[in-house]
Design a protein around this motif. Sequence first.
Motif, PDB file in Angstrom:
ATOM      1  N   VAL A  95      20.962  17.304 110.329  1.00  0.00           N
ATOM      2  CA  VAL A  95      20.609  16.810 111.666  1.00  0.00           C
ATOM      3  C   VAL A  95      19.816  15.504 111.600  1.00  0.00           C
ATOM      4  CG1 VAL A  95      20.585  19.126 112.627  1.00  0.00           C
ATOM      5  CG2 VAL A  95      18.464  18.140 111.783  1.00  0.00           C
ATOM      6  N   ARG A  96      19.600  15.004 110.385  1.00  0.00           N
ATOM      7  CA  ARG A  96      18.890  13.750 110.211  1.00  0.00           C
ATOM      8  C   ARG A  96      19.636  12.616 110.912  1.00  0.00           C
ATOM      9  NH1 ARG A  96      15.083  13.756 106.385  1.00  0.00           N
ATOM     10  NH2 ARG A  96      15.714  15.603 105.257  1.00  0.00           N
ATOM     11  N   PRO A  97      18.878  11.666 111.507  1.00  0.00           N
ATOM     12  CA  PRO A  97      19.569  10.496 112.057  1.00  0.00           C
ATOM     13  C   PRO A  97      20.194   9.669 110.937  1.00  0.00           C
ATOM     14  CG  PRO A  97      17.188  10.226 112.143  1.00  0.00           C
ATOM     15  CD  PRO A  97      17.441  11.638 111.734  1.00  0.00           C
ATOM     16  N   LYS A  98      21.198   8.877 111.267  1.00  0.00           N
ATOM     17  CA  LYS A  98      21.913   8.135 110.229  1.00  0.00           C
ATOM     18  C   LYS A  98      21.816   6.637 110.477  1.00  0.00           C
ATOM     19  CE  LYS A  98      24.975  11.527 108.458  1.00  0.00           C
ATOM     20  NZ  LYS A  98      26.124  12.171 109.041  1.00  0.00           N
ATOM     21  N   GLY A  99      22.071   5.878 109.450  1.00  0.00           N
ATOM     22  CA  GLY A  99      22.217   4.445 109.612  1.00  0.00           C
ATOM     23  C   GLY A  99      20.931   3.667 109.539  1.00  0.00           C
ATOM     24  N   ALA A 100      19.829   4.258 109.960  1.00  0.00           N
ATOM     25  CA  ALA A 100      18.559   3.540 109.889  1.00  0.00           C
ATOM     26  C   ALA A 100      17.983   3.725 108.493  1.00  0.00           C
ATOM     27  CB  ALA A 100      17.601   4.089 110.943  1.00  0.00           C
ATOM     28  N   PRO A 101      17.963   2.656 107.670  1.00  0.00           N
ATOM     29  CA  PRO A 101      17.628   2.807 106.270  1.00  0.00           C
ATOM     30  C   PRO A 101      16.229   3.369 106.042  1.00  0.00           C
ATOM     31  CG  PRO A 101      18.008   0.479 106.848  1.00  0.00           C
ATOM     32  CD  PRO A 101      18.329   1.290 108.035  1.00  0.00           C
ATOM     33  N   THR A 102      15.302   3.112 106.967  1.00  0.00           N
ATOM     34  CA  THR A 102      13.948   3.598 106.743  1.00  0.00           C
ATOM     35  C   THR A 102      13.904   5.123 106.716  1.00  0.00           C
ATOM     36  OG1 THR A 102      13.646   3.369 109.109  1.00  0.00           O
ATOM     37  CG2 THR A 102      12.689   1.650 107.721  1.00  0.00           C
ATOM     38  N   ARG A 103      14.883   5.730 107.371  1.00  0.00           N
ATOM     39  CA  ARG A 103      14.847   7.189 107.449  1.00  0.00           C
ATOM     40  C   ARG A 103      15.600   7.853 106.303  1.00  0.00           C
ATOM     41  NH1 ARG A 103      11.258   9.367 109.790  1.00  0.00           N
ATOM     42  NH2 ARG A 103      12.534  11.221 109.900  1.00  0.00           N
ATOM     43  N   ARG A 104      16.206   7.039 105.451  1.00  0.00           N
ATOM     44  CA  ARG A 104      17.051   7.650 104.417  1.00  0.00           C
ATOM     45  C   ARG A 104      16.258   8.122 103.208  1.00  0.00           C
ATOM     46  NH1 ARG A 104      22.411   6.809 105.260  1.00  0.00           N
ATOM     47  NH2 ARG A 104      22.664   8.305 103.575  1.00  0.00           N
ATOM     48  N   ARG A 105      14.994   7.752 103.152  1.00  0.00           N
ATOM     49  CA  ARG A 105      14.208   8.187 101.998  1.00  0.00           C
ATOM     50  C   ARG A 105      13.859   9.669 102.125  1.00  0.00           C
ATOM     51  NH1 ARG A 105       9.525   6.782 101.944  1.00  0.00           N
ATOM     52  NH2 ARG A 105       9.398   5.785 103.980  1.00  0.00           N
ATOM     53  N   GLY A 106      12.979  10.094 101.238  1.00  0.00           N
ATOM     54  CA  GLY A 106      12.507  11.464 101.365  1.00  0.00           C
ATOM     55  C   GLY A 106      13.409  12.453 100.641  1.00  0.00           C
ATOM     56  N   VAL A 107      13.540  13.597 101.216  1.00  0.00           N
ATOM     57  CA  VAL A 107      14.299  14.673 100.574  1.00  0.00           C
ATOM     58  C   VAL A 107      15.720  14.209 100.286  1.00  0.00           C
ATOM     59  CG1 VAL A 107      15.016  17.064 100.786  1.00  0.00           C
ATOM     60  CG2 VAL A 107      12.955  16.282 101.958  1.00  0.00           C
ATOM     61  N   PRO A 108      16.167  14.316  99.060  1.00  0.00           N
ATOM     62  CA  PRO A 108      17.540  13.906  98.760  1.00  0.00           C
ATOM     63  C   PRO A 108      18.530  14.857  99.412  1.00  0.00           C
ATOM     64  CG  PRO A 108      16.553  14.980  96.871  1.00  0.00           C
ATOM     65  CD  PRO A 108      15.473  14.828  97.885  1.00  0.00           C
ATOM     66  N   HIS A 109      19.740  14.368  99.596  1.00  0.00           N
ATOM     67  CA  HIS A 109      20.758  15.229 100.207  1.00  0.00           C
ATOM     68  C   HIS A 109      21.152  16.314  99.235  1.00  0.00           C
ATOM     69  CE1 HIS A 109      21.824  13.095 103.958  1.00  0.00           C
ATOM     70  NE2 HIS A 109      21.061  12.206 103.371  1.00  0.00           N
ATOM     71  N   VAL A 110      20.946  17.541  99.626  1.00  0.00           N
ATOM     72  CA  VAL A 110      21.263  18.633  98.718  1.00  0.00           C
ATOM     73  C   VAL A 110      22.432  19.451  99.236  1.00  0.00           C
ATOM     74  CG1 VAL A 110      19.091  18.940  97.541  1.00  0.00           C
ATOM     75  CG2 VAL A 110      19.390  19.878  99.822  1.00  0.00           C
TER      76      VAL A 110
END
Lengths: 258, 307, 438
Positions: C419-434
Amino acid sequence: MSLLRIENLTHHFGGLRAVKDYNLVLEPGQIRGLIGPNGAGKTTVFNLITGVYRPTEGRILFEGRDITGMRPHRIAALGISRTFQNMQLWRHMTVLEHVKVAQYSQITYGLVGAFFGTARRRWEEAEIERKAYSLLEMVGVARWADQVVTNLPYGVQRRVEMARALATEPKVLLLDEPTAGMNPEELKEMIDIIRQVHDRLGMSIFLIEHRMRVVMELCEVVQTLNFGEVIAEGTPDEVRADPAVIEAYLGREVEVVA
Amino acid sequence: MNVFLQSVVNALQWGSFYALIALGYSMVYSVLMLFNFAHGDIFMVGAYVGLFVSTALVGLGASGVLALPNWLILVLTIILAAILTSFVGMLVERVGYRPLRKAPRASAALTGLMIGIILQTGNLALLGARRRSFPTLIETTTFEFAGVTVTNTKIVIVLVSILLMIALHQFVRRTKWGMAMRAMAYDFVVVPLMGVPINTIAALTFGLGSALAAVAGILFGLAYPVLEPYMGILVGWKAFVAAILGGRGSVLGAGLAGFLLGFIEIFVALLFPSTFRDLIAFSIVIVILTFRPHGFFGEAYSARLRL
Amino acid sequence: MAENQAQRLLAGLRSALAEVPLLGWLLGMVAAVIVEYLVGAPLARALGLGRVPLLFGVDLLFKSPLLVPSALAYMVLVYALPVGSVALVTRPLANRAAEKLMVLSPVVSVVVHVAVFYVGLHSWALLNDYRVLVVKLTLLAVMLTLSLNLVNGYMGEFSCSHPGFMALGAYTSSVLTVVAFVGSERFGPPLLPSALGPFLFPLALIAGGLVASLGALTVAIPSFRTRGDYLAIISLAFMLVVKSLIENLEVVGGARGFMGQPDWAGLTTVFVWAVACVAMINSFVRSTMGKALNAVRDGEGAAEAMTVDTRRTKMVTFLFAAFWAGVAGGLYAHVMRYVNPGGFGLQKLAELLAMVYLGGLNSVVGSAAGGVGFMLFSEALRPLEIYKWIIIPVLLILVMIFRPTGLIAFREFDMVSLVRPKGAPTRRRGVPHVAAQD
């Protein structure tokens, strides 16, 4: 008090006597070796200590407590961990998962946590993962953490197995031919890892080996097993010079000396 | 007393069906370490093949081409149907099991179930839902000893089954092929290296098992002459239960357990309503496996073809 | 030149679509349903379909193959275009909304997503009773497939008793609701006011699940005492015992079956239970305790040596799986409002196994896909009558030969990263996609 003490251990498979009157005293921080020709009963001794088989006779005491006949997972949780001659990694699982699952007995979040994902579970799983990574780094395989084990080179698999055994937080580590099938370079690395485990974690180690070189480098005391009986015990040099040992290995001297 | 003896006779007859089918389960298990879950439906196929062969032979007689005595028709039916059905069994092995020999055993179990469904549905699609009746090959004569009625059909059924079991025993003991089967049951890994052709043995095992199931089908048709596509399910599962009780891979055990199951069922029917038969038969397997996990004649992990 | 342009356009479209968050797709889905309400019927008539295709046209596949192109056109016009365009247009908005929700709380975000999905699904289904029934049965199929996968996939055993557990759950909950709230000639007048019913219905379902677990215990104790393939045999015997037992129980109608269950298993109820089931099982298999199950499957000796209590792990899993089969059985009884023991036999087992093995072993995603795919396929094959039961087994055998672990094996999902938002690079960090753990 000695850490692990085995008294008069005897085991029969049907009519076949695999181990007879075996005794062992393992002190904290000691590295001991167990050598002997193929089929001498070395792995059987490990299987008896870890509860895979229930001994026909004899007692096994761990930290003064009688663990004879206990189920394997309880013995493991008390602090005896092992590796296997043929590794027995879990073939569909990743490196990281191996080291996580081996911390099973340290989980306290219970079924509620497993089913509902409580805060406690999140916290504990994070801790398990952190510890797993630190062990993987220690044996130098952290960069393969997300790979399925079956795709990895042999030497890496061996080290994963070592990390898995350490994850149970053992006081005694039983290594069943840790260098089997390794090339000289891998062998050297494995010896370093074993020594590191011993020095950094202060663990007692009991290892089965085929290569005398490994035994010579690592062990303080060595036992020689032949047809299920101990025929010699002493420092590696003493044992190597023992006539009974030479006779047991007759025709295989080259390998012993090498 | 009469009721008791009467039940013994009936139990022997049912036991014959179970034993003949159970032998097939057990042989396949001992050689290939898998359960052929389609075996019950092979029994059904065998019964139908027997139906067609015997109807054709009877038809030949009626049209005046070749009039054979009924006993000869029965013998020919048994032989021809056994051969034809063994081809079906070999086909099942070739198409369904051989490609899966290295796959997980669950896959093979699933494949067996699916082949069974294909056989049932195929039959339904080809022949329609109509039940078919087996021609009367034995004019029923009833004997009476001490108040117990025994029909000649029952005698034939029990005799043929026992003869076949002895024949199988001799085959497995004495012939080169039988020895190869036993060797494979003993060691699945090494024996193929020793020049025993594993595919041939597997096909042979399936063929033999299917032939026995076909005979069971024909004998069943003699006793209960109404055939339908789903007739193999319940009888097949019960024979499977017998194979388990006998000890997986033990051929002698499978035969004896088949008769045992026949006895249990018939005597249960004496004490309880007959609808309880299945319930009790399947409960017994759970109880027995709880206390004797390896059945009566089996060993843990080893699956030797012993007889 | 034109080709190049088309390619560039396509690449641009693809990268734009990659930025659509899950929320955007769900909004698109809701939009498509609205479009169907507004123009579905006239469009279907114009295309010569007569009426709105009920199940994405799969029901027409064999019944009237000539209509398939029209059905495809309908799919594109009514579903694909609205979903795609709404997802694209609302992309910035949806991303901002998803981010807001995420900041608020991941749990809230997940709940909102599930709710939007449900709104779309519910309004889509409401167009027709047949759709409602198929959606309910599909949700139940997913529950059953997933719970069976727990045993046959994650634990690596071969269990055949799932229809038995379903039957136990179905009959237990049916008897409870009928005795307590409906009453019958046999059981007398209802014991409780029926107004309470819908509130106590979950308890009846849970009771059904618990009875199924109790049944599972009688299978588990003898099966897991010794290693080996006992479970396959004992569970099969158990299934046949349950079926035979119910056939002999005149109180619940014997072989004739049992009817009169109250109509409480609405779409919402079934949906909520299915979500609970998927969420709990997904949570379990992703925990280290759940992974221990895989270890038991891949090497029981090593698992024991690594402190895993293998017997307990197997027991817990088996009982847990049976519980969900029982709940699903209870829901099934209240969806159909009639059950008979014949429905819980080998045919049901074959269906369940087909869903598990087609979808993929050891896989939550595969089980969902297997359940949905099988139901759709099954509806498509309906006009072929009995040949359906030749085609399905043949297909399954082919899958076993060429892909023994099924189509989508070894896949779970992490709802929060979905449910994470997409496309905004600042939000892509953090928990890796598992999500993909292979």
